[in-house]
Design a protein around this motif. Structure first.
Motif, PDB file in Angstrom:
ATOM      1  N   ILE A   9       4.077 -51.005  35.497  1.00 29.31           N
ATOM      2  CA  ILE A   9       3.609 -49.722  34.948  1.00 29.31           C
ATOM      3  C   ILE A   9       4.101 -48.570  35.822  1.00 29.31           C
ATOM      4  O   ILE A   9       4.612 -47.569  35.334  1.00 29.31           O
ATOM      5  N   VAL A  10       3.960 -48.708  37.134  1.00 24.10           N
ATOM      6  CA  VAL A  10       4.387 -47.644  38.054  1.00 24.10           C
ATOM      7  C   VAL A  10       5.908 -47.461  38.005  1.00 24.10           C
ATOM      8  O   VAL A  10       6.404 -46.325  38.047  1.00 24.10           O
ATOM      9  N   ARG A  12       7.818 -47.914  35.401  1.00 24.76           N
ATOM     10  CA  ARG A  12       8.066 -47.162  34.160  1.00 24.76           C
ATOM     11  C   ARG A  12       7.613 -45.711  34.318  1.00 24.76           C
ATOM     12  O   ARG A  12       8.273 -44.785  33.843  1.00 24.76           O
ATOM     13  N   TRP A  13       6.478 -45.491  34.957  1.00 24.82           N
ATOM     14  CA  TRP A  13       5.944 -44.150  35.228  1.00 24.82           C
ATOM     15  C   TRP A  13       6.999 -43.315  35.953  1.00 24.82           C
ATOM     16  O   TRP A  13       7.287 -42.188  35.562  1.00 24.82           O
ATOM     17  N   ASP A  14       7.573 -43.896  37.009  1.00 22.71           N
ATOM     18  CA  ASP A  14       8.589 -43.185  37.793  1.00 22.71           C
ATOM     19  C   ASP A  14       9.845 -42.926  36.968  1.00 22.71           C
ATOM     20  O   ASP A  14      10.408 -41.832  37.017  1.00 22.71           O
ATOM     21  N   GLN A  16      10.123 -42.528  33.823  1.00 22.20           N
ATOM     22  CA  GLN A  16       9.851 -41.516  32.802  1.00 22.20           C
ATOM     23  C   GLN A  16       9.450 -40.167  33.400  1.00 22.20           C
ATOM     24  O   GLN A  16       9.149 -39.235  32.656  1.00 22.20           O
ATOM     25  N   LEU A  18       6.744 -39.195  34.774  1.00 27.73           N
ATOM     26  CA  LEU A  18       5.430 -38.770  34.297  1.00 27.73           C
ATOM     27  C   LEU A  18       4.662 -37.951  35.333  1.00 27.73           C
ATOM     28  O   LEU A  18       3.720 -37.244  34.988  1.00 27.73           O
ATOM     29  N   ILE A  26      -0.700 -41.201  39.544  1.00 30.57           N
ATOM     30  CA  ILE A  26      -1.345 -42.370  38.964  1.00 30.57           C
ATOM     31  C   ILE A  26      -1.990 -43.158  40.102  1.00 30.57           C
ATOM     32  O   ILE A  26      -1.416 -43.286  41.181  1.00 30.57           O
ATOM     33  N   LEU A  65      -5.318 -46.996  30.793  1.00 31.49           N
ATOM     34  CA  LEU A  65      -4.895 -45.794  31.494  1.00 31.49           C
ATOM     35  C   LEU A  65      -5.861 -44.687  31.097  1.00 31.49           C
ATOM     36  O   LEU A  65      -6.056 -44.417  29.909  1.00 31.49           O
ATOM     37  N   LEU A  88       1.681 -40.487  27.202  1.00 37.01           N
ATOM     38  CA  LEU A  88       1.597 -41.867  27.698  1.00 37.01           C
ATOM     39  C   LEU A  88       2.027 -42.858  26.616  1.00 37.01           C
ATOM     40  O   LEU A  88       2.733 -43.832  26.897  1.00 37.01           O
ATOM     41  N   ALA A  91       5.695 -43.079  26.417  1.00 41.29           N
ATOM     42  CA  ALA A  91       6.283 -43.745  27.587  1.00 41.29           C
ATOM     43  C   ALA A  91       6.098 -45.265  27.559  1.00 41.29           C
ATOM     44  O   ALA A  91       6.925 -45.993  28.106  1.00 41.29           O
TER      45      ALA A  91
END
Length: 143
Positions: A9-10, A12-14, A16, A18, A26, A65, A88, A91
């Protein structure tokens, strides 16, 4: 086997970026007290049993989330929270997340229900459930 889902998840977060939308970042399970708004808290929801077919090995997992944001700005709080949740969703819905290991799994994610609720006088929370199915081609090492 401990879940590597939070790491995926992290990652993908980075990828994108976010953090530009959720400037408080996050956090896993709980955010520090003085975290800037808006921010996201990730909580593991469920880790399913492994199942096998003649070609693959599967394992379902899910996280929640939860976005926290203060009222203010042009949009009303519900509309603003809806915007955050849709960010979210864009993403994470229908994407393949990479596992940060050599386990041979890949994750296919889907986004479930979204809920918006007031938390405090000027703080709102929005939750989104993200489910992943971990898949791996079946080999002798899967047995």
């Amino acid at each position: 086997m401990p879940s590597r889902l939070p790491e995926a998840i992290v990652t993908r977060w980075d990828a994108q970026a976010l953090g530009t939308t959720f400037t408080g970042g996050i956090h896993f399970e709980e955010a520090p007290e003085e975290t800037a708004f808006p921010y996201v808290v990730m909580t593991m929801r469920a880790t399913g049993d492994e199942t096998h077919t003649n070609t693959s090995k599967f394992r379902g997992e899910s996280v929640q989330l939860m976005v926290f944001a203060k009222e203010g700005g042009v949009l009303d709080p519900v509309s603003q929270m809806g915007t955050y949740l849709r960010t979210l969703e864009a993403a994470f819905d229908g994407v393949t997340l990479s596992m940060p290991s050599s386990e041979g799994y890949f994750l296919v994610s889907t986004v479930g229900s979204m809920v918006i609720t007031p938390v405090d006088e000027d703080v709102w929370a929005g939750t989104i459930d993200v489910s992943q199915e971990r898949r791996r081609p079946f080999t002798a090492s899967c047995a």
